[in-house]
Design an enzyme around this catalytic site. Sequence first.
Site, PDB file in Angstrom:
ATOM      1  N   LYS A   1       1.015  -1.142   0.183  1.00 28.37           N
ATOM      2  CA  LYS A   1       0.158  -0.059  -0.090  1.00 28.37           C
ATOM      3  C   LYS A   1       0.863   1.226   0.178  1.00 28.37           C
ATOM      4  CE  LYS A   1      -4.008   1.706   2.510  1.00 28.37           C
ATOM      5  NZ  LYS A   1      -5.027   2.118   1.351  1.00 28.37           N
TER       6      LYS A   1
HETATM    7  C1  LIG Z   1      -6.330   0.151  -3.931  1.00 35.40           C
HETATM    8  C2  LIG Z   1      -7.062  -0.300  -2.968  1.00 35.40           C
HETATM    9  N1  LIG Z   1      -7.760  -1.611  -2.899  1.00 35.40           N
HETATM   10  C3  LIG Z   1      -8.432  -1.992  -1.998  1.00 35.40           C
HETATM   11  C4  LIG Z   1      -8.637  -1.419  -0.761  1.00 35.40           C
HETATM   12  C5  LIG Z   1      -9.289  -2.157   0.441  1.00 35.40           C
HETATM   13  O1  LIG Z   1      -8.282  -2.406   1.383  1.00 35.40           O
HETATM   14  P1  LIG Z   1      -8.733  -2.598   2.857  1.00 35.40           P
HETATM   15  O2  LIG Z   1     -10.154  -3.721   2.910  1.00 35.40           O
HETATM   16  O3  LIG Z   1      -7.629  -3.177   3.702  1.00 35.40           O
HETATM   17  O4  LIG Z   1      -9.031  -1.199   3.275  1.00 35.40           O
HETATM   18  C6  LIG Z   1      -8.107  -0.223  -0.540  1.00 35.40           C
HETATM   19  C7  LIG Z   1      -7.980   0.545   0.615  1.00 35.40           C
HETATM   20  O5  LIG Z   1      -7.174   0.624   1.462  1.00 35.40           O
HETATM   21  C8  LIG Z   1      -7.234   0.385  -1.716  1.00 35.40           C
HETATM   22  O6  LIG Z   1      -6.432   1.590  -1.671  1.00 35.40           O
END
Ligand SMILES: Cc1ncc(COP(=O)(O)O)c(C=O)c1O
Length: 325
Positions: free
Chosen positions: A159
């Site tokens: 991330k």
């Molecule tokens: C690109 C992306 N995909 C998926 C998610 C969903 O991830 P999470 O459920 O861990 O928040 C996020 C959010 O953080 C994101 O930025």
Amino acid sequence: MSFSGTGKVWMNGKIVDWADATIHVASHVIHYGSAVFEGARCYKTPKGSAFFRLDAHMRRLYDSARIYRMEYRLDREALTQAVVETVKANGLPACYIRPLLYRGYHTLGVNPLSCPVDVAILVWEWGAYLGAGALEQGVDVRVSSWNRAAQNTFPALAKSAANYANAALIKMEAALDGYSEGIALNPEGYVSEGSGQNLFLIRDEVIYTAPMGASVLPGITRDSIITLAQDLGFQVKEMDIPREMLYLADEVFFTGTAAEVTPIRSIDKIKVGAGVRGPLTTAIQQAFFDYINGVVPDRHSWLQYVEIPVPKKDPAMAHAAPART
Ligand SMILES: Cc1ncc(COP(=O)(O)O)c(C=O)c1O
């Protein structure tokens, strides 16, 4: 949503006022997006405030940092404690939490290794990410003309702030065209995810989502929804999803810490199913909200309760509820 401009921020071990949480404009992160971060939530439940899967978020943060060769002086446990302290210092019973590891001030060569790894932890109140009413009525989305990054370019499992340059292109295009969100395909043309959400679709009561390796972030909500859907007795398949399956689905929904479980009611102006939140989405959404709101037993040990001190009547700490985006 805009910030209230109040509250406390954790910066490299110190809790400072929101207005003082600043960095130098020559910091590496500003020029090259050299940061990794998390987005987690703390929910208000009948038994008090509870972090939802904070351990999984902190694990992903340290995984992201590992990929980018970022080492911080505090280990995962100590930084988790810092998150807890920051939430307590802000006195918010429910909030969104943003820990950020970034390359700080030293030099502006592309090589970040000599720049310090600094950390900030922000928290704020954040309502329905895709707008009021989205959780019940669903959102209208388009397939983006922008693809997600190919394997071995920008690592999708991290991330990383840099990945959000791509996400912003997807989101801006969708917003300027009057949609709530964009769905990106991966370079092979299969469905990947939204700009900040994973995606699930349902056909004939089977639930599908893109696998790891389809240029998706390994969402903590995605993982939670797979588990909760299986708890409800549904079949979940992780497989490459051709774009046209989006138009044939009975139901489609996004998942994410910010978006939670948001139904999609149309894609490229084609109605999803009957164009309203479908029965499986409703059941899964209910199971998710019951869980995060602490009204069902915490059978997967996903909630970590925390005592939030009631803030003193200090105007600088009075958090106005932000407008919903
Ligand atoms: C690109 C992306 N995909 C998926 C998610 C969903 O991830 P999470 O459920 O861990 O928040 C996020 C959010 O953080 C994101 O930025």
